[in-house]
Motif scaffolding. Structure first.
Motif, PDB file in Angstrom:
ATOM      1  N   ALA D 142       1.093  -1.471   0.452  1.00 49.55           N
ATOM      2  CA  ALA D 142       0.054   0.209  -0.085  1.00 49.55           C
ATOM      3  C   ALA D 142       1.320   0.987   0.068  1.00 49.55           C
ATOM      4  N   LEU D 143       2.031   1.653   0.702  1.00 48.43           N
ATOM      5  CA  LEU D 143       3.031   2.028   0.954  1.00 48.43           C
ATOM      6  C   LEU D 143       3.763   2.822  -0.574  1.00 48.43           C
ATOM      7  N   GLN D 144       4.391   1.310  -0.939  1.00 48.24           N
ATOM      8  CA  GLN D 144       4.538   1.846  -2.381  1.00 48.24           C
ATOM      9  C   GLN D 144       3.475   2.363  -3.410  1.00 48.24           C
ATOM     10  N   ILE D 145       2.137   1.536  -3.864  1.00 53.84           N
ATOM     11  CA  ILE D 145       1.483   2.655  -4.217  1.00 53.84           C
ATOM     12  C   ILE D 145       1.063   4.234  -3.363  1.00 53.84           C
ATOM     13  N   ALA D 146       0.932   3.904  -2.626  1.00 53.17           N
ATOM     14  CA  ALA D 146       0.751   5.723  -2.388  1.00 53.17           C
ATOM     15  C   ALA D 146       2.031   6.041  -2.723  1.00 53.17           C
ATOM     16  N   MET D 147       3.310   5.763  -2.462  1.00 53.32           N
ATOM     17  CA  MET D 147       4.556   6.531  -3.076  1.00 53.32           C
ATOM     18  C   MET D 147       4.416   7.100  -4.609  1.00 53.32           C
ATOM     19  N   GLU D 148       3.929   5.530  -5.554  1.00 55.08           N
ATOM     20  CA  GLU D 148       3.845   5.941  -6.918  1.00 55.08           C
ATOM     21  C   GLU D 148       2.972   6.815  -7.248  1.00 55.08           C
ATOM     22  N   PRO D 237     -10.144  17.645  -2.921  1.00 51.59           N
ATOM     23  CA  PRO D 237      -9.790  17.303  -4.480  1.00 51.59           C
ATOM     24  C   PRO D 237      -8.083  15.827  -5.354  1.00 51.59           C
ATOM     25  N   GLU D 238      -7.279  16.578  -4.053  1.00 49.00           N
ATOM     26  CA  GLU D 238      -5.865  15.767  -4.541  1.00 49.00           C
ATOM     27  C   GLU D 238      -5.543  14.406  -3.570  1.00 49.00           C
ATOM     28  N   VAL D 239      -6.880  14.304  -2.747  1.00 47.46           N
ATOM     29  CA  VAL D 239      -6.804  13.429  -1.923  1.00 47.46           C
ATOM     30  C   VAL D 239      -6.263  11.866  -2.978  1.00 47.46           C
ATOM     31  N   LEU D 240      -5.660  11.017  -2.209  1.00 48.17           N
ATOM     32  CA  LEU D 240      -5.462   9.348  -2.287  1.00 48.17           C
ATOM     33  C   LEU D 240      -6.180   8.415  -1.715  1.00 48.17           C
ATOM     34  N   ILE D 241      -7.051   7.509  -2.222  1.00 49.67           N
ATOM     35  CA  ILE D 241      -7.942   6.605  -1.638  1.00 49.67           C
ATOM     36  C   ILE D 241      -7.422   5.308  -2.280  1.00 49.67           C
ATOM     37  N   VAL D 242      -6.278   4.453  -1.104  1.00 47.53           N
ATOM     38  CA  VAL D 242      -5.629   3.035  -1.315  1.00 47.53           C
ATOM     39  C   VAL D 242      -7.061   1.855  -0.659  1.00 47.53           C
ATOM     40  N   ASP D 243      -7.151   1.269  -1.138  1.00 49.13           N
ATOM     41  CA  ASP D 243      -8.226   0.381  -0.252  1.00 49.13           C
ATOM     42  C   ASP D 243      -7.959  -1.030  -0.448  1.00 49.13           C
ATOM     43  N   LEU D 244      -8.013  -1.133   0.742  1.00 47.98           N
ATOM     44  CA  LEU D 244      -7.016  -2.919   0.481  1.00 47.98           C
ATOM     45  C   LEU D 244      -7.834  -3.676   1.001  1.00 47.98           C
ATOM     46  N   ALA D 245      -9.247  -3.408   0.923  1.00 48.07           N
ATOM     47  CA  ALA D 245     -10.646  -4.319   1.803  1.00 48.07           C
ATOM     48  C   ALA D 245     -10.664  -5.004   0.264  1.00 48.07           C
ATOM     49  N   THR D 246     -10.991  -6.472   1.146  1.00 46.32           N
ATOM     50  CA  THR D 246     -11.327  -7.456   0.122  1.00 46.32           C
ATOM     51  C   THR D 246     -12.686  -7.260  -0.961  1.00 46.32           C
ATOM     52  N   LEU D 261     -11.650  12.021  -8.038  1.00 45.66           N
ATOM     53  CA  LEU D 261     -10.490  11.610  -6.938  1.00 45.66           C
ATOM     54  C   LEU D 261     -10.167   9.942  -7.488  1.00 45.66           C
ATOM     55  N   LYS D 262      -8.671  10.675  -7.209  1.00 42.52           N
ATOM     56  CA  LYS D 262      -7.891   8.683  -8.076  1.00 42.52           C
ATOM     57  C   LYS D 262      -8.192   7.896  -6.550  1.00 42.52           C
ATOM     58  N   ALA D 263      -9.193   6.905  -7.038  1.00 42.78           N
ATOM     59  CA  ALA D 263      -9.331   5.729  -5.614  1.00 42.78           C
ATOM     60  C   ALA D 263      -8.717   4.621  -6.828  1.00 42.78           C
ATOM     61  N   ILE D 264      -8.418   3.638  -5.592  1.00 45.97           N
ATOM     62  CA  ILE D 264      -7.366   1.965  -6.074  1.00 45.97           C
ATOM     63  C   ILE D 264      -7.782   1.210  -5.479  1.00 45.97           C
ATOM     64  N   LEU D 265      -8.009   0.264  -6.339  1.00 48.55           N
ATOM     65  CA  LEU D 265      -8.294  -1.269  -5.194  1.00 48.55           C
ATOM     66  C   LEU D 265      -7.261  -1.993  -4.915  1.00 48.55           C
ATOM     67  N   ALA D 266      -6.484  -2.408  -4.528  1.00 47.99           N
ATOM     68  CA  ALA D 266      -5.844  -2.969  -4.059  1.00 47.99           C
ATOM     69  C   ALA D 266      -6.074  -4.951  -3.142  1.00 47.99           C
ATOM     70  N   PRO D 267      -6.796  -5.418  -3.646  1.00 45.27           N
ATOM     71  CA  PRO D 267      -6.316  -6.261  -2.402  1.00 45.27           C
ATOM     72  C   PRO D 267      -5.379  -7.431  -3.135  1.00 45.27           C
TER      73      PRO D 267
END
Lengths: 304, 304, 304, 304
Positions: D142-148, D237-246, D261-267
């Motif tokens: 999740a950190l890697q995604i956030a950094m990228e 508007p600048e928020v990044l959402i990283v969704d780690l839930a199933t 908004l930028k939102a990424i599902l990352a299961p």
């Protein structure tokens, strides 16, 4: 404080997203900012965009060049410029008397011009404040590379940081915080004492070949050839080398390649991985430098 | 490595538990150790205990005095001595030619004797390695004082560290690790950048009166009068001041008393709160110093 | 929110500095507070001080007893009381209908009285929120004891935390933050996975005798006999045992004494080392409990 | 310990690099391993590779399916398989009596088959030990995604972690360690107390719209719709959402898209970003499970 730069003419020659943030801050503090090498729509309202380096330099009191500076031929790094920006002696000759030039680090010709035209040259890339603040995005960028290039976690890994200066300290702290077992390699016994205090293992350069044998990731911060083939030959085949030292780094990349080792040279990370943060550093530090410089100038004029 | 000190005669004059650990290490490494100011039963097997400073000094190649050194009259700090240990010129004059004197810091007369008799004087209290390693028990000792003297927790408290040198950095890291909100006060912008990287707030001395107003605990590490009455008068009445600077500290204790503030001068913590750890530092660093010194001496003799 | 407790009558029976902070908060939120067992000058303005438990209890809607509660004979812990405070059935019988009794944990007779008079009894010492917040001063208090009782530093020491519940987690995090090498002993593999994630070593109870052999400080949090003589006989003679479990702890103190080991039972640390912090916990949690309770009561009255 | 699995027949059906590490460990411990869905050259020496699920299942005592399991039609996730691996009732019917099936989580039909053929089914994805160990690569991924995906640093950022279970705790600790200001959103007051102890801010779900307004990165760990349009409309508007839930996560991705908004599902991050680490978890936990299971079986046979 915002009014202290009021009316001062500042030229910003090229750069990247960092300079966009810097320009906005300078405008906010009342300076008259002229920029070249950026499209109009990216530049903060209140700043002027001109088309040539000469136009920007004319009568300016402050000249700001990007941290990566110019190449040997005087071409200014300017990622948004549609055509090459060339720094010329003519442009430098046209700035205001006693003007201040701020640049990461200056090539020989720029130093000579500064002397010739009696300009104050400030090379800021080695200033402690900037270098330490920039070590934060550098360490995070190095971490990102390590995460992308390995198939295990930083947590529980064995890592090594070579050099314990401004970048090395931050790198070690960051790795430790993520749960890595960190070994710091340095010559200075005071630095090694600090590494120990921070919870790291300590080692000297004579231990490096042994360390290469059982470490997962090595971060080099020393701008000398420290990871040469006499060391690399001991490396475990799975090691990842991330070299953060200024080009050409401190790794023999050819030898690494021959040994089948993965080695990545990663200079200039702040501008790449965190331009907004890196821009804020400039926007924070450069106005303070200018204010201090002009305050001293005023004193000289008053009492000089 | 253990044999390098083999046969070298070392005199240890006074000290406390730290020197007991040092003596044991020196014996282990093969040195001939003569100690004075300790009861026989406390001293490691293999070392000799003598009854006078003169006897210990005679023909010795290395003379080790404690970190706190001597007072103005030449009395050596020696907590286990049954009678005062006096360092005399006669004793110094009797040591071996080119002998090495190791002491925390030397008084003027000792420096003069060293010059007069051509002895090498090493003042180690300010050596980075020793000072940084000693900053660990210093910070823990300061923490212990803070815990004993306050009725709240470090976690969640607002603390301030004045000075960001060898002790200040360790103090700040330790407080931060325990969950305190730490503000670092320093002049140097590079130091403040480092404090920021470590997660601390940054402030200058001009902010100190404001900080005193809303801080729970202040740790001073600067050996100058920084907390004078002009600052203390702004302190909140509940503040605790722990002054870690060398005597007389950096606090106007009389003014603190007048304002009803609790202020504690706490110098020399390593030897008090963690003599075993502090002894290990000496046992780790001093043999390395000796080996390096004698190796150079050998080189001089060979090639000089 | 402050008005929700407005007009509610609350009796505070005994306690220590923590209750003084709680009383001040309850007064601030509009409650009518009657206290017994404190001198008038210590109690917040706006609260009433009475002389007997009976007087305090009469018609009260909420009865607050201290976390350590009462002894078997009904004597309430009250450090500032000039004479014993006795909780009697008569007093309990006189409270308002449906009143709420808040106490750390209740003895059998109090539970019976609560049932008999149809009062709601809340035992809060085991509530997660209170227990976890209290684990902070517990861990710092344990640290203070460890610092006072050892002659080395926490940094670099080998420590062991037995049990990984509410106190154990905080203890392990705190020790780790200070630079100790921490081994967590627990039965549950999920807890051990968490300990690993936090950077600790993991071990089972079957490893305990081995651990005792090379550990500097052991913190027990398990209220069962875990450190009995069969384990203690393996302990290195320098070990320090700090037992944080509820009285009588989880150490065979007699056996420890026989083996010449230093073992300290340290229950109830929050109230001792950080009464202000611990008082704030009560002042934070109890009003929330009351508000929730009375909100539900209102609902019952409306819809019941 | 290595001999305990000696002679036991284990079938590994599909999976990815993690199963390769698991197979190697099982072979090392003496099991007879049959694998399907992998090329011969990737599988550890000593294991057998067969071509069909049926062949692998026949008379096996243990059946290991991957953590992501099967889809609704019985297709087993198998990244190296050249053709689809289909789990059939016929295959299940052919396993040894009392066999053990290990899978991340089982679909309805598999549960029914297990009951029908009297097999023991272990669903391990929710086992505390596996879930907590897997939270480490999840948090780093999740950190890697956030950094990228962001142009600033984690250090100095404002982040929010929704949910404070096995992943949430690790996520919060990791962000905090990197120097972020972390707010934990949870319902349970005990969890919030723990978040506070770890140095995080605490908030409830009712604060979420406010938090969205000034947070840089939000990590969701709750598998319910928590970030719906009524909350997302307040997001900066600048928020990044990283969704780690199933899958399908806890974010209304369509609404996020509408709001720009930028939102990424990352299961399933562990298998993706750190297959070696995740494989070691399986290789560590599954043999322990098998040993325990067979030990109990033996007991049943002896005393049953």
């Amino acid at each position: 404080m915002s009014s202290v730069l009021s009316g001062i003419k500042i030229a910003v020659l090229g750069g990247d997203d960092r300079e966009l943030i810097l320009v906005a801050e300078l405008v906010k503090r009342g300076a008259t900012v002229v920029a070249v090498g950026f499209p109009r729509e990216k530049i903060s309202h209140g700043a002027f965009v001109v088309n040539s380096v000469e136009e920007a330099c004319k009568d300016t009191e402050v000249l700001i060049l990007p941290l990566p500076g110019t190449n040997e031929k005087g071409v200014i790094r300017a990622v948004y410029a549609e055509q090459e920006l060339q720094l010329t002696e003519k442009a430098i000759a046209s700035v205001s008397r006693n003007a201040l030039i701020i640049i990461g680090s200056a090539r020989k010709y720029l130093k000579e011009w500064a002397t010739k035209y009696d300009l104050t040259l400030m090379e800021i890339v080695e200033m402690d404040e900037i270098a330490i603040l920039n070590s934060i995005p550098t360490a995070e960028g190095a971490l990102q590379i390590a995460m992308e290039e390995t198939s295990s976690t930083i947590h529980g890994s064995k890592t090594c940081v070579i050099g314990f200066g401004r970048v090395g300290i931050t790198m070690a702290r960051t790795l430790k915080a993520l749960g890595s077992e960190v070994t710091v390699v340095a010559r200075n016994s005071g630095q090694l004492a600090r590494a120990y205090e921070m919870g790291c293992n300590r080692a000297g350069y004579e231990d490096l070949h042994e360390i290469m044998n059982h470490t997962n990731i090595v971060f080099n911060t020393v701008p000398c050839m420290v990871l040469d083939s006499s060391i690399l030959k001991y490396a475990n085949p799975e090691v990842l080398i991330v070299d953060l030292a200024t080009q050409p780094g401190g790794t023999d990349f050819e030898a690494a390649n021959t040994f089948g080792l993965k080695a990545i040279l990663a200079p200039g990370l702040p501008g790449k991985v965190a331009p907004v943060f890196a821009g804020k550093i400039l926007a924070d530090v450069i106005p303070k430098l200018l204010i201090k410089e002009f305050a001293e100038l005023d004193k000289d004029l008053l009492y000089g």
